[in-house]
Every structure is written in structure tokens, then in C-alpha cells.
Design a protein around this motif. Structure first.
Motif, PDB file in Angstrom:
ATOM      1  N   GLN A   1       0.825  -1.209   0.000  1.00  0.00           N
ATOM      2  CA  GLN A   1       0.000   0.000   0.000  1.00  0.00           C
ATOM      3  C   GLN A   1       0.862   1.263   0.000  1.00  0.00           C
ATOM      4  N   ILE A   2       1.987   1.207   0.712  1.00  0.00           N
ATOM      5  CA  ILE A   2       2.914   2.345   0.708  1.00  0.00           C
ATOM      6  C   ILE A   2       3.417   2.616  -0.700  1.00  0.00           C
ATOM      7  N   SER A   3       3.752   1.549  -1.419  1.00  0.00           N
ATOM      8  CA  SER A   3       4.295   1.708  -2.774  1.00  0.00           C
ATOM      9  C   SER A   3       3.276   2.301  -3.739  1.00  0.00           C
ATOM     10  N   ARG A   4       1.978   2.142  -3.433  1.00  0.00           N
ATOM     11  CA  ARG A   4       0.929   2.653  -4.316  1.00  0.00           C
ATOM     12  C   ARG A   4       0.429   4.032  -3.899  1.00  0.00           C
ATOM     13  N   SER A   5       0.963   4.563  -2.809  1.00  0.00           N
ATOM     14  CA  SER A   5       0.465   5.832  -2.274  1.00  0.00           C
ATOM     15  C   SER A   5       1.233   7.026  -2.813  1.00  0.00           C
ATOM     16  N   ASP A   6       0.577   8.196  -2.745  1.00  0.00           N
ATOM     17  CA  ASP A   6       1.189   9.441  -3.222  1.00  0.00           C
ATOM     18  C   ASP A   6       1.803  10.246  -2.086  1.00  0.00           C
ATOM     19  N   LEU A   7       1.331  10.012  -0.867  1.00  0.00           N
ATOM     20  CA  LEU A   7       1.818  10.769   0.285  1.00  0.00           C
ATOM     21  C   LEU A   7       1.798   9.878   1.516  1.00  0.00           C
TER      22      LEU A   7
END
Length: 443
Positions: A78-84
Motif C-alpha cells: 500500500q505504501i508503494s501505491r500511495s502518493d503521500l
């Protein structure tokens, strides 16, 4: 596509409280127990005038078993897919080894990040501000999510760190309607695996350990001209009331999702579908007047399943849902998922259909003529009029001259016949008996 904002931190820094504070709703379960949050929770909300997706993640820590390794990997994905990234620390503590491991992970991510020091209400460890600054991320924003301290300031900071597409025209899609579906059932019946099979991605943690799913996990998908919001819930155990402190919050959250959802998929393991707990779950859903479908899971265990025998046993144990659709699937092997979707669409149409007043009155006149209720003090009980006043659930008003004469067994007789005659397939219905000389007085 909206911007994804993920809240990360070690256990018990207040991530779920911050999630609730930002979306202004108590959606994420909050507790002081270590490693309480296990699931990824997402919520779209409007940040000033921009729509964003906020993600609450489990605490990052050194895993002790394969389940915790899964939790960590889900969070990393999920971190890798997040913008911030909102990186949260606890102001009441010193920086720990878990904090430093998390910092090392975040340092490797080429993502924008905001550093947050939570729980700064009252006295806190002032040295931690300097300790965080020395990490190289700059000064943290001091907040208290539980007391809504500096939340508006944080929102402004978030807005400054996001990029939004301008002049994008909004258009209406061909989606006919929205449908919220909660997946419920006994622990380890395969609810989370079904959620993952439906969504096509690992959104729920799966395994043989009870209560892997704690908080409700939600996804949205489009299929069959419907916008589905599907909710994976914590499983019920024999302690359905949730009296034990360990699972009370999970059970309460599941009951809340049942009340708020339009359709319920009650999942049962093929090996224990006949257990009494399932009847209690069915009664719970039925008492909430929800549309439902029974899902028999894990059929891949056997070469041959005698479906009619299984259905008969379920109907015999739960006569109030006689005729309710029962779907046989293997969530793990993705068998029967397409048939399940067809049932969902069809059951939704039945749940929301309206029956004409003329058909209803022809039905009741014929039924009462053939099987009249007992006399009331020597006088005939007359059904003057019936009309449908609502859908989802179907609700009917029946006007009768002697309400007190209609006993519970005759009421069940009428309910069962209206289901059978109008193909309501075991669904909960409401019948209100009213005394009136004017059949058009429906209030």
C-alpha cells in the motif's frame, strides 16, 4: 484517480485515531491493545474541495510469524501505491527500534512524506521533537488526533503536498445504482478469501487463525451495471454476543455493518454448515430485515457435493428462510463466483420490486376464501385491503376488521404464502395489520 494518502507508524501511535479525525467519522476501530489494527482501511473524503483516499494501515513492527509477515507485506504494498505518507510517532515515548526500522523503510521510498508527532496533549516527551528532527525529515507537526488538536493545520499541509489534475471534466457513468454488500459468517469460513476473489487482489488477510480480519475492510468494484461496495467483516464465534473483551469490538463492528448494508452474504464452510451458530447468524440478519444469500464455501474439498441435500438441511434448520438462494462456491479456487454475482443481481431486483395492489388483493381474497382465519367471538374476520407501502425490505399494510383475531400462526401462514406466491425467496418481509373502515387510509 484520486490521490492516495497512507498513515504509517509503529503500533499504538494513534494511526486509527488520526484516520477517524481526518475523515470526521469513527470508521477505524481504536484500542490500546498492541497490534490491534491488522487490516487496511480506505476511505474517500473531500479535503477542502479535492477528493482524496485516506488509508489506515496496521502498525509496522518486527514480525514474529507468517501472519504478521503478511500484514507487513500488505502495508508495504500500500505504501508503494500511495502518493503521500503520513509518518506518525508517539509523543509520550522515546524513539524505539521499531521507529528506526520504520524510518529506514520510509527513507527508501521516493514518496512525499509528512512527519507527525501525535498525542501532544498535556505533558509529553519534549526531547522527541529534536530526536525526530535529527532523522533528517525536518520538524514534525505536533497534533493530538484524540483531541482534534492541529488537525486543520495538518489538512492544509496535506493539500500542499498533493498534486491535483486541473480542468478534468466530471461525467456521469452508466452505473444504474449502488449496492453495499457485507460478507459475514463464522470465523475461518473463508470470508476474506471470498473478498479477495471478488476484488481480484489481496485486500484482506487470509489464514487459519481466528479474527485475522478485525476491522471491516471495504472495496468498490463495478460489475453487472452495479457499483458494488463490498465489506469483509470479522467472523463470529460461539460468543456471538461479543461478551468477551477480546472480540466485543469486532462483533459490534460486524453487527453495525449488517445494519448499514443492503445485502448480506452469509458464508458457511461446507464441513459445518449445519452448526447452530449459523442459525443464530441467519436470525441476526433476518431480524435486521436485510436482503441475504447463503454461500456454501470450500466445495473444492470434495469431488461431489449433494447440493439439494445441503439446501434441505439448511431450510429445515431455518424454516423462516425457506427458498432463499444458496450458492455453492470455492473462494480459494474461484469456483462459482460468477454464479454468485448473478444471484446477487437477481436477489437485489426481487428485494426492490413492487407488487401491484390489484395482484395483492386478488391473492389475499383467494387465499382467505380457501383458508379463512378462525372466527372472532362468532363473527367472521374480514381482510378488507392490502397494499405494498415500501420496498427493501418489502413492507405491506393489511386492513382487517378484527386485528386482535389474527394470531401468530395465521400471520406466519400469510407471510409464507406471500413469499411463495410473489417469489420473494425466503426474504424478510414486514406486514403491518391495521384496523380501518376506509381501505384507502394507509397512515
Amino acid at each position: 484517480m484520486t490521490n492516495n494518502i497512507i498513515i504509517v507508524g509503529k503500533p499504538n501511535v494513534g494511526k486509527s485515531s488520526l484516520f477517524n479525525a481526518l475523515v470526521k467519522k469513527n470508521l477505524a476501530l481504536v484500542d490500546n491493545s498492541p497490534r490491534y489494527t491488522r487490516d487496511i482501511k480506505k476511505k474517500n473524503f473531500v479535503l477542502f474541495d479535492q477528493e482524496v483516499t485516506l488509508i489506515d494501515s496496521p502498525g509496522l513492527f518486527e514480525p514474529k510469524d507468517k501472519i504478521e509477515e503478511k500484514i507487513i507485506q500488505y502495508t508495504k504494498d500500500q505504501i508503494s501505491r500511495s502518493d503521500l505518507i503520513l509518518l506518525v510517532f508517539n509523543a509520550k515515548e522515546e524513539l524505539s527500534n521499531d521507529d528506526h526500522r520504520l524510518v529506514s523503510l520510509i527513507r527508501k521510498c521516493e514518496k512525499k512524506k509528512i512527519i507527525i508527532l501525535n498525542k501532544t496533549e498535556g505533558k509529553f516527551n519534549s526531547n522527541i521533537v529534536n530526536d525526530i528532527e535529527r532523522l533528517g525529515f525536518g520538524l514534525p507537526i505536533l497534533i493530538s488526533s484524540a483531541h482534534m488538536k492541529s488537525i486543520e493545520l495538518l489538512k492544509e499541509k496535506i493539500l500542499q503536498n498533493l498534486e491535483f489534475k486541473k480542468n478534468v471534466e466530471k461525467f456521469s457513468s452508466n452505473i444504474l445504482e449502488k449496492l453495499s454488500i457485507a460478507i459475514v459468517g463464522k470465523t475461518n469460513s473463508g470470508k476474506s478469501t471470498l473478498m479477495n476473489s471478488i476484488s481480484g487482489q489481496d485486500v484482506s488477510i487470509t489464514g487459519n487463525t481466528p479474527y485475522l480480519t478485525r476491522d471491516a475492510v471495504e472495496i468498490s468494484i463495478e460489475r453487472k451495471k452495479l457499483d458494488f461496495k463490498i465489506i469483509d467483516t470479522a467472523g463470529f464465534s460461539k460468543d456471538l454476543s461479543g461478551s468477551k473483551k477480546l472480540n466485543k469490538n469486532f462483533v459490534d463492528q460486524t453487527k453495525k455493518k449488517i445494519r448499514l448494508s443492503q445485502m448480506i452474504l452469509i458464508v458457511m464452510d461446507i464441513d459445518d454448515y449445519f452448526e447452530r451458530l449459523h442459525s443464530r447468524i441467519i436470525k441476526l440478519v433476518s431480524d435486521e430485515n436485510r436482503c441475504m444469500i447463503i454461500v456454501i464455501n470450500k466445495i473444492d474439498k470434495y469431488k461431489k457435493i449433494y447440493e439439494e441435500s445441503v439446501k434441505k438441511k439448511i431450510y429445515d434448520l431455518n424454516p423462516q428462510i425457506n427458498g432463499l438462494p444458496i450458492c455453492f462456491i470455492s473462494a480459494k479456487k474461484k469456483l462459482g463466483i460468477s454464479s454468485l454475482f448473478k444471484l446477487v443481481v437477481n436477489q437485489n431486483l426481487i428485494w426492490k420490486k413492487r407488487i401491484s395492489t390489484g395482484k395483492l388483493n386478488n391473492w389475499i381474497n383467494g387465499l382467505v376464501k380457501k383458508t379463512p382465519p378462525p372466527l372472532h367471538k362468532g363473527r367472521s374476520v374480514k381482510f378488507k385491503y392490502i397494499t405494498q407501502v415500501n420496498t427493501a425490505p418489502p413492507k405491506f399494510n393489511i386492513f382487517v376488521n378484527y386485528i386482535q383475531a389474527i394470531k401468530s400462526d395465521y400471520k406466519r401462514f400469510l407471510e409464507n404464502n406471500i413469499r411463495k406466491n410473489f417469489n420473494l425467496k425466503g426474504l424478510p418481509i414486514k406486514i403491518i395489520y391495521k384496523k380501518s373502515n376506509n381501505p384507502f387510509n394507509q397512515k
